[in-house]
Scaffold this motif. Sequence first.
Motif, PDB file in Angstrom:
ATOM      1  N   CYS A  93       0.807  -1.263   0.097  1.00 56.20           N
ATOM      2  CA  CYS A  93      -0.100   0.034   0.169  1.00 56.20           C
ATOM      3  C   CYS A  93       0.912   1.188   0.094  1.00 56.20           C
ATOM      4  CB  CYS A  93      -0.965  -0.067   1.193  1.00 56.20           C
ATOM      5  SG  CYS A  93      -1.964   1.588   1.206  1.00 56.20           S
ATOM      6  N   THR A 107      -6.350  -4.097  -3.390  1.00 50.30           N
ATOM      7  CA  THR A 107      -7.052  -3.322  -2.480  1.00 50.30           C
ATOM      8  C   THR A 107      -6.373  -3.449  -0.934  1.00 50.30           C
ATOM      9  OG1 THR A 107      -9.042  -3.835  -3.218  1.00 50.30           O
ATOM     10  CG2 THR A 107      -9.306  -3.182  -1.253  1.00 50.30           C
ATOM     11  N   CYS A 108      -6.087  -2.359  -0.257  1.00 46.04           N
ATOM     12  CA  CYS A 108      -5.462  -2.413   1.187  1.00 46.04           C
ATOM     13  C   CYS A 108      -6.352  -2.933   2.001  1.00 46.04           C
ATOM     14  CB  CYS A 108      -4.784  -1.084   1.540  1.00 46.04           C
ATOM     15  SG  CYS A 108      -4.016  -1.157   3.045  1.00 46.04           S
ATOM     16  N   PRO A 109      -6.202  -4.017   2.933  1.00 45.73           N
ATOM     17  CA  PRO A 109      -7.141  -4.408   3.864  1.00 45.73           C
ATOM     18  C   PRO A 109      -7.016  -3.509   4.962  1.00 45.73           C
ATOM     19  CG  PRO A 109      -5.096  -5.620   4.060  1.00 45.73           C
ATOM     20  CD  PRO A 109      -4.924  -4.715   2.691  1.00 45.73           C
ATOM     21  N   CYS A 143      -6.577   0.410   4.937  1.00 44.91           N
ATOM     22  CA  CYS A 143      -7.145   1.622   4.847  1.00 44.91           C
ATOM     23  C   CYS A 143      -8.000   1.696   3.523  1.00 44.91           C
ATOM     24  CB  CYS A 143      -5.754   2.601   4.709  1.00 44.91           C
ATOM     25  SG  CYS A 143      -4.994   2.515   3.051  1.00 44.91           S
ATOM     26  N   VAL A 144      -8.037   0.496   3.069  1.00 49.63           N
ATOM     27  CA  VAL A 144      -8.846   0.445   1.726  1.00 49.63           C
ATOM     28  C   VAL A 144      -8.570   1.273   0.361  1.00 49.63           C
ATOM     29  CG1 VAL A 144     -11.480   0.223   1.050  1.00 49.63           C
ATOM     30  CG2 VAL A 144     -10.776   0.042   3.330  1.00 49.63           C
ATOM     31  N   GLN A 202      -6.953   1.660  -3.170  1.00 49.51           N
ATOM     32  CA  GLN A 202      -7.135   0.812  -4.300  1.00 49.51           C
ATOM     33  C   GLN A 202      -6.203   1.245  -5.398  1.00 49.51           C
ATOM     34  OE1 GLN A 202     -11.229   0.267  -5.393  1.00 49.51           O
ATOM     35  NE2 GLN A 202     -11.847   0.429  -3.296  1.00 49.51           N
TER      36      GLN A 202
END
Length: 65
Positions: free
Chosen positions: A23, A44-46, A48-49, A51
């Motif tokens: 990320c 997709t970052c788990p 901070c979301v 993308q």
Amino acid sequence: MTTGTSSIPNPIPPSADLPDRLCTWCQVTMKKRLVGGKQFVHYTCPKCVFQHTTRLGQKPPSPAH
């Protein structure tokens, strides 16, 4: 006599073979999945979301106008 196997190799790598990406913001390894007819990798970052999407292979030629 043919064996029924295709001589054309499959250019789509399995999900485990897709490149990992950290990320941009929190440096956590992002989740990945194939999208767009398996032409793109969607990350997709788990945490901070954040993308990001990356194209697999070469960009197709632009249509002539």
